[in-house]
Design a protein around this motif. Structure first.
Motif, PDB file in Angstrom:
ATOM      1  N   LEU A  46     -42.933 -54.493  23.108  1.00 42.34           N
ATOM      2  CA  LEU A  46     -44.017 -54.919  22.226  1.00 42.34           C
ATOM      3  C   LEU A  46     -45.219 -55.431  23.022  1.00 42.34           C
ATOM      4  O   LEU A  46     -46.371 -55.209  22.652  1.00 42.34           O
ATOM      5  CB  LEU A  46     -43.527 -55.995  21.259  1.00 42.34           C
ATOM      6  N   ASN A  47     -44.956 -56.098  24.134  1.00 41.87           N
ATOM      7  CA  ASN A  47     -46.037 -56.610  24.977  1.00 41.87           C
ATOM      8  C   ASN A  47     -46.814 -55.505  25.677  1.00 41.87           C
ATOM      9  O   ASN A  47     -47.901 -55.743  26.211  1.00 41.87           O
ATOM     10  CB  ASN A  47     -45.480 -57.588  26.024  1.00 41.87           C
ATOM     11  N   LYS A  48     -46.255 -54.301  25.671  1.00 45.04           N
ATOM     12  CA  LYS A  48     -46.943 -53.143  26.239  1.00 45.04           C
ATOM     13  C   LYS A  48     -47.734 -52.393  25.164  1.00 45.04           C
ATOM     14  O   LYS A  48     -48.146 -51.252  25.364  1.00 45.04           O
ATOM     15  CB  LYS A  48     -45.927 -52.197  26.888  1.00 45.04           C
ATOM     16  N   ARG A 106     -45.199 -51.850  13.930  1.00 48.86           N
ATOM     17  CA  ARG A 106     -44.830 -52.214  15.305  1.00 48.86           C
ATOM     18  C   ARG A 106     -43.329 -52.099  15.542  1.00 48.86           C
ATOM     19  O   ARG A 106     -42.893 -51.661  16.601  1.00 48.86           O
ATOM     20  CB  ARG A 106     -45.293 -53.653  15.600  1.00 48.86           C
ATOM     21  N   ILE A 107     -42.530 -52.493  14.552  1.00 54.97           N
ATOM     22  CA  ILE A 107     -41.075 -52.448  14.726  1.00 54.97           C
ATOM     23  C   ILE A 107     -40.433 -51.783  13.515  1.00 54.97           C
ATOM     24  O   ILE A 107     -40.595 -52.246  12.382  1.00 54.97           O
ATOM     25  CB  ILE A 107     -40.469 -53.855  14.886  1.00 54.97           C
ATOM     26  N   THR A 108     -39.693 -50.718  13.780  1.00 51.57           N
ATOM     27  CA  THR A 108     -38.914 -50.047  12.745  1.00 51.57           C
ATOM     28  C   THR A 108     -37.455 -50.043  13.178  1.00 51.57           C
ATOM     29  O   THR A 108     -37.145 -49.746  14.329  1.00 51.57           O
ATOM     30  CB  THR A 108     -39.372 -48.590  12.549  1.00 51.57           C
ATOM     31  N   LEU A 109     -36.572 -50.420  12.268  1.00 57.61           N
ATOM     32  CA  LEU A 109     -35.137 -50.292  12.523  1.00 57.61           C
ATOM     33  C   LEU A 109     -34.584 -49.227  11.595  1.00 57.61           C
ATOM     34  O   LEU A 109     -34.665 -49.348  10.370  1.00 57.61           O
ATOM     35  CB  LEU A 109     -34.405 -51.617  12.290  1.00 57.61           C
ATOM     36  N   MET A 110     -34.059 -48.172  12.197  1.00 52.95           N
ATOM     37  CA  MET A 110     -33.464 -47.074  11.438  1.00 52.95           C
ATOM     38  C   MET A 110     -32.041 -47.428  11.034  1.00 52.95           C
ATOM     39  O   MET A 110     -31.361 -48.203  11.700  1.00 52.95           O
ATOM     40  CB  MET A 110     -33.460 -45.810  12.317  1.00 52.95           C
ATOM     41  N   GLU A 111     -31.582 -46.866   9.943  1.00 52.13           N
ATOM     42  CA  GLU A 111     -30.206 -47.078   9.487  1.00 52.13           C
ATOM     43  C   GLU A 111     -29.208 -46.568  10.519  1.00 52.13           C
ATOM     44  O   GLU A 111     -29.537 -45.744  11.392  1.00 52.13           O
ATOM     45  CB  GLU A 111     -30.013 -46.387   8.128  1.00 52.13           C
ATOM     46  N   ASN A 112     -28.004 -47.075  10.435  1.00 58.00           N
ATOM     47  CA  ASN A 112     -26.870 -46.754  11.300  1.00 58.00           C
ATOM     48  C   ASN A 112     -26.839 -45.281  11.730  1.00 58.00           C
ATOM     49  O   ASN A 112     -26.720 -44.380  10.898  1.00 58.00           O
ATOM     50  CB  ASN A 112     -25.593 -47.097  10.530  1.00 58.00           C
ATOM     51  N   THR A 113     -26.915 -45.046  13.038  1.00 51.90           N
ATOM     52  CA  THR A 113     -26.918 -43.670  13.548  1.00 51.90           C
ATOM     53  C   THR A 113     -25.674 -42.894  13.124  1.00 51.90           C
ATOM     54  O   THR A 113     -25.718 -41.672  12.979  1.00 51.90           O
ATOM     55  CB  THR A 113     -27.008 -43.648  15.085  1.00 51.90           C
ATOM     56  N   ARG A 114     -24.568 -43.602  12.900  1.00 53.29           N
ATOM     57  CA  ARG A 114     -23.329 -42.909  12.546  1.00 53.29           C
ATOM     58  C   ARG A 114     -23.287 -42.465  11.093  1.00 53.29           C
ATOM     59  O   ARG A 114     -22.327 -41.803  10.690  1.00 53.29           O
ATOM     60  CB  ARG A 114     -22.118 -43.790  12.889  1.00 53.29           C
ATOM     61  N   TYR A 115     -24.319 -42.787  10.319  1.00 49.82           N
ATOM     62  CA  TYR A 115     -24.431 -42.159   9.009  1.00 49.82           C
ATOM     63  C   TYR A 115     -24.465 -40.641   9.182  1.00 49.82           C
ATOM     64  O   TYR A 115     -24.037 -39.881   8.308  1.00 49.82           O
ATOM     65  CB  TYR A 115     -25.713 -42.617   8.300  1.00 49.82           C
ATOM     66  N   GLU A 116     -24.978 -40.195  10.324  1.00 53.46           N
ATOM     67  CA  GLU A 116     -25.054 -38.764  10.609  1.00 53.46           C
ATOM     68  C   GLU A 116     -23.688 -38.153  10.921  1.00 53.46           C
ATOM     69  O   GLU A 116     -23.561 -36.941  11.009  1.00 53.46           O
ATOM     70  CB  GLU A 116     -26.005 -38.509  11.776  1.00 53.46           C
TER      71      GLU A 116
END
Length: 382
Positions: A46-48, A106-116
């Motif tokens: 984030l500082n970048k 600035r910040i996105t959290l995607m749902e659990n990768t193992r849903y895939e």
């Protein structure tokens, strides 16, 4: 693979793979260590002046019923509290909403990768189409999920193939912290192995036996070792399919492997410490016994390097806590390098208040074991 400080990420869209796989009971996070450990890398990004898309798994997804109980929504709330910044949680793993969020937030959290994994195990099998899609969402990939570095999944190994990549501060901390049990190990080297099941650890245990001088066994894993040695384990859980494998190891490494000589059991609602010959058909083993703790104490007192993975019993319940607590008491003050790895081990150390007995607490479980045995990090391989 490069270190995050060695690449230019200024003003980029960054995909950040974290290990936020925490234990959640009744909608409460039981130990947020992994979330706390992720903060330095997130703040650096984030500082970048970057927008960051955070990915993580949580639990295992095998059926539709697993989706709700393994959502990252609760984790998102805790991460937001710790960061002090708004996180846009997207309850999907694909689509326009996700694609737009990394551009606008600035910040996105995607749902659990193992849903895939409901999609023909696309995540766990490192599906190339999924890897390409996820990589298209960013310009740089940072992997700071040490706990999954032994898995070549789409969200770590797959994305890395298509984007400039580096590892973050946590993985760097793990590499440094684990170095005493990786390079020029001071002997005697003792591994204390506990936990619930031996199923996914047989090969790793075999590799560790080539590396260590002593293997002290406890927890639910010990039941399978006891069965392999011909002891009755009563109604205790053990890994039926792996008794033969463990017997081979016990026969081959008889001078290295130490198993309980007494145990704490529950029989008809009564809890008692008994010798192995006293185990009945209605006995359920929940902890190692006092004599075993004393034997392990003697072995540990001679060690120069100690690695603890898993607990000696069902430490969450007071009547089955003595084995684990005695272990940690016996480690306190030893003139040795002492490291713990794995969710249960670290959680129990913190719950029982023995952090100061350890030189390093690793966030990895299987990843730590594989790193010790193979001396490499699988998902970093080209």
């Amino acid at each position: 693979m490069k270190y995050i400080e060695d690449i230019n990420i200024d003003n980029k869209k960054v995909i950040l793979r974290l290990d936020l796989n925490v234990t959640i009971k009744d909608n409460v996070i039981m130990d947020d260590t992994k979330i706390v450990k992720a903060i330095p890398t997130i703040k650096y990004i984030l500082n970048k002046n970057c927008n960051v898309l955070i990915m993580s798994h949580l639990g295992k997804i095998k059926t539709d019923e697993d989706l709700e109980k393994n959502s990252l929504r609760i984790v998102s709330s805790r991460l937001e509290e710790l960061l002090g910044e708004k996180i846009n949680f997207i309850n999907k793993t694909r689509g326009n909403e996700l694609e737009t969020s990394i551009i606008q937030n600035r910040i996105t959290l995607m749902e659990n990768t193992r849903y895939e994994d409901l999609n023909n195990k696309a995540e766990s099998k490192c599906d190339d189409e999924l890897s390409k899609y996820w990589s298209s969402l960013g310009e740089v990939f940072i992997n700071d999920a040490f706990g999954t570095t032994h898995r070549k999944h789409a969200s770590n190994y797959g994305i890395k193939k298509y984007l400039p990549s580096a590892y973050g501060f946590l993985i760097n901390e793990e590499i440094i912290g684990l170095s005493p049990i990786i390079e020029n190990v001071e002997r005697p080297f003792v591994v204390v192995m506990g936990g619930a099941k031996v199923d996914d650890k047989v090969q790793l245990i075999s590799s560790l036996l080539d590396e260590c001088d002593y293997l002290l066994v406890g927890g639910g894993i010990a039941n399978t070792f006891l069965k392999a040695k011909g002891y009755n384990v009563g109604s205790s859980l053990y890994s039926v399919d792996y008794v033969a494998n463990i017997k081979e190891l016990v026969d081959k490494y008889n001078d290295k492997i130490w198993i309980p000589v007494d145990v704490v059991v529950k029989e008809d609602y009564e809890v008692k410490n008994i010798n192995l010959e006293e185990i009945k058909s209605n006995s359920t083993i929940y902890d190692i016994g006092k004599e075993t703790s004393d034997i392990y104490k003697e072995i540990l007192s001679k060690a120069n390097t100690i690695f603890v993975n898993g607990t000696m019993g069902l430490y969450e319940e007071a009547e089955y806590r003595n084995g684990t607590e005695s272990l940690y008491k016996n480690l306190d003050g030893l003139n040795a390098t002492i490291i713990a790895g794995g969710g249960d081990a670290v959680a129990s150390v913190k719950k029982l208040g023995y952090e100061n007995s350890f030189d390093f607490l690793s966030t990895g479980g299987g990843a730590t074991l594989e790193y010790i045995s193979d001396k490499k990090i699988s998902c970093f391989d080209e």
